[in-house]
Design a protein around this motif. Sequence first.
Motif, PDB file in Angstrom:
ATOM      1  N   SER A   1       5.316   6.716   9.281  1.00 24.36           N
ATOM      2  CA  SER A   1       5.053   6.056   7.996  1.00 24.36           C
ATOM      3  C   SER A   1       4.961   7.067   6.865  1.00 24.36           C
ATOM      4  CB  SER A   1       3.759   5.234   8.068  1.00 24.36           C
ATOM      5  OG  SER A   1       2.633   6.066   8.301  1.00 24.36           O
ATOM      6  N   ASP A   2       4.404   8.253   7.163  1.00 20.23           N
ATOM      7  CA  ASP A   2       4.337   9.308   6.147  1.00 20.23           C
ATOM      8  C   ASP A   2       5.732   9.806   5.791  1.00 20.23           C
ATOM      9  OD1 ASP A   2       1.594   9.188   6.021  1.00 20.23           O
ATOM     10  OD2 ASP A   2       1.260  10.903   7.347  1.00 20.23           O
ATOM     11  N   MET A   3       6.600   9.923   6.788  1.00 16.97           N
ATOM     12  CA  MET A   3       7.955  10.408   6.538  1.00 16.97           C
ATOM     13  C   MET A   3       8.725   9.446   5.635  1.00 16.97           C
ATOM     14  SD  MET A   3       8.797  11.885  10.362  1.00 16.97           S
ATOM     15  CE  MET A   3      10.437  12.519  10.007  1.00 16.97           C
ATOM     16  N   THR A   4       8.481   8.146   5.794  1.00 22.00           N
ATOM     17  CA  THR A   4       9.147   7.158   4.942  1.00 22.00           C
ATOM     18  C   THR A   4       8.661   7.261   3.503  1.00 22.00           C
ATOM     19  OG1 THR A   4       9.402   5.637   6.817  1.00 22.00           O
ATOM     20  CG2 THR A   4       9.565   4.691   4.600  1.00 22.00           C
ATOM     21  N   ASP A   5       7.334   7.391   3.336  1.00 27.61           N
ATOM     22  CA  ASP A   5       6.780   7.535   1.992  1.00 27.61           C
ATOM     23  C   ASP A   5       7.217   8.851   1.354  1.00 27.61           C
ATOM     24  OD1 ASP A   5       5.560   5.136   2.337  1.00 27.61           O
ATOM     25  OD2 ASP A   5       3.516   5.910   2.516  1.00 27.61           O
TER      26      ASP A   5
ATOM     27  N   ALA B   1       0.831  -1.206   0.000  1.00 27.31           N
ATOM     28  CA  ALA B   1       0.000   0.000   0.000  1.00 27.31           C
ATOM     29  C   ALA B   1       0.868   1.260   0.000  1.00 27.31           C
ATOM     30  CB  ALA B   1      -0.928  -0.003   1.211  1.00 27.31           C
ATOM     31  N   HIS B   2       1.969   1.213   0.737  1.00 24.29           N
ATOM     32  CA  HIS B   2       2.887   2.358   0.755  1.00 24.29           C
ATOM     33  C   HIS B   2       3.492   2.581  -0.630  1.00 24.29           C
ATOM     34  CE1 HIS B   2       2.967   3.443   5.000  1.00 24.29           C
ATOM     35  NE2 HIS B   2       2.998   2.157   5.305  1.00 24.29           N
ATOM     36  N   THR B   3       3.882   1.485  -1.267  1.00 24.76           N
ATOM     37  CA  THR B   3       4.474   1.580  -2.605  1.00 24.76           C
ATOM     38  C   THR B   3       3.474   2.152  -3.597  1.00 24.76           C
ATOM     39  OG1 THR B   3       5.912  -0.318  -2.164  1.00 24.76           O
ATOM     40  CG2 THR B   3       5.564   0.293  -4.472  1.00 24.76           C
ATOM     41  N   ARG B   4       2.215   1.699  -3.498  1.00 23.29           N
ATOM     42  CA  ARG B   4       1.172   2.206  -4.403  1.00 23.29           C
ATOM     43  C   ARG B   4       0.924   3.687  -4.165  1.00 23.29           C
ATOM     44  NH1 ARG B   4      -1.122  -2.776  -3.268  1.00 23.29           N
ATOM     45  NH2 ARG B   4      -2.484  -1.891  -1.665  1.00 23.29           N
TER      46      ARG B   4
ATOM     47  N   LEU C   1       1.079   9.013  -6.348  1.00 25.90           N
ATOM     48  CA  LEU C   1       1.399  10.436  -6.199  1.00 25.90           C
ATOM     49  C   LEU C   1       2.413  10.882  -7.253  1.00 25.90           C
ATOM     50  CD1 LEU C   1       1.632  10.905  -2.315  1.00 25.90           C
ATOM     51  CD2 LEU C   1      -0.045  11.917  -3.865  1.00 25.90           C
ATOM     52  N   LEU C   2       3.424  10.058  -7.491  1.00 27.46           N
ATOM     53  CA  LEU C   2       4.437  10.395  -8.492  1.00 27.46           C
ATOM     54  C   LEU C   2       3.805  10.507  -9.873  1.00 27.46           C
ATOM     55  CD1 LEU C   2       7.402  10.893  -9.195  1.00 27.46           C
ATOM     56  CD2 LEU C   2       7.678   8.411  -9.467  1.00 27.46           C
ATOM     57  N   GLY C   3       2.918   9.551 -10.195  1.00 28.44           N
ATOM     58  CA  GLY C   3       2.241   9.601 -11.481  1.00 28.44           C
ATOM     59  C   GLY C   3       1.391  10.852 -11.629  1.00 28.44           C
ATOM     60  N   GLY C   4       0.704  11.212 -10.556  1.00 26.49           N
ATOM     61  CA  GLY C   4      -0.116  12.425 -10.584  1.00 26.49           C
ATOM     62  C   GLY C   4       0.718  13.682 -10.768  1.00 26.49           C
ATOM     63  N   LEU C   5       1.882  13.723 -10.106  1.00 30.42           N
ATOM     64  CA  LEU C   5       2.774  14.868 -10.247  1.00 30.42           C
ATOM     65  C   LEU C   5       3.300  14.971 -11.681  1.00 30.42           C
ATOM     66  CD1 LEU C   5       4.875  14.642  -6.950  1.00 30.42           C
ATOM     67  CD2 LEU C   5       3.096  16.303  -7.490  1.00 30.42           C
ATOM     68  N   MET C   6       3.694  13.841 -12.240  1.00 38.30           N
ATOM     69  CA  MET C   6       4.219  13.836 -13.604  1.00 38.30           C
ATOM     70  C   MET C   6       3.163  14.295 -14.613  1.00 38.30           C
ATOM     71  SD  MET C   6       7.385  12.909 -13.332  1.00 38.30           S
ATOM     72  CE  MET C   6       7.266  13.919 -11.864  1.00 38.30           C
TER      73      MET C   6
END
Length: 329
Positions: free
Chosen positions: A38-42, A5-8, A13-18
């Motif tokens: 957990s947010d800091m890791t993501d 879930a973290h990876t997704r 988010l990366l896809g949305g930014l791109m």
Amino acid sequence: MTAGAHTRRVSELLGGLMDGHRASLGRALTLVESTHPSDMTDAAALLDACLKHCGTARSMAITGVPGAGKSTLVDELGMGLIESGHRVAVLAVDPSSLRTGGSVLGDKTRMERLSRSGHAFIRPSPTRGTLGGVAAHTRRSMILCAAAGYDRVLVETVGVGQSEVAVASMVQCVLLVLLAGAGDGLQGIKRGILEVPDIVAFNKSDAVHRNDQDRSIRHTHDAMHMLRPDVNVPVVGVSAVTGDGLQRLAAEVTACLEQTPKPFMPDATSLFHESTTQLISHALQQGEGPFRPLLEAARDRLHDDTDDGPWSAAAWFYNQLNTELGGRR
């Protein structure tokens, strides 16, 4: 949340930014501002991925005395950049209350044209006590904005003081905004802040006599030359209300951003040291992780019969930490 879930979340988010999605940028900024583990890791994974996609982004800080009209000037300059084909992100840093931790976050309301533009993104951000005229996460926010396709990132900072020089290390160009006709234009401004601007603008020139404005510009130009004789710092009189001087100021800003030898972001080693320092500082403030036992022991020394004062207790903590880390090598 599972590892998958973290990876997704990071991938989405990366896809949305791109793709330049504003909502994704908003969520990404919220993520990097979070202090949840957990947010800091993501956030770290997202930032590492975004660092490769900053492209040809350029950055500028706008700092100045309170009431000098920084936000209105940012509105005008930002619209000029948009008309030149750029996409503009504004990180408007607001001071936080030392008592409540809250902030007004009202700069966005003073950027009327930018706030309505589809080519601009404005993010008010509280300092939460951070010195340097910037928030602790300003650098990270700049990376996200650049990755989302905003190739001009403007950072409006808090006031003018000795600590505001820290923002100069984060951006490629610094615009110092002063009030035209406010007596001695340099009164109350520390020498440190005069050593960092690439451009100085006297705003609200419409409200003063031309002779007063010319005198302020001349005095400031002379002072800048004394402090930095090898650098020619433009000093411009402007009025965000009437538009006087804006064309020249815009030209100076464009030249500064396009000709700067500074990279948008420093090298990976510098970013690593900066991030590590921030994380350790946060852990110390919160009394988290491996620091907790030593911090509690150091605080106890303030209240037992060791006669330790605050500095002695802090020195004891530092020495114990060195001993522990040294024993793990």
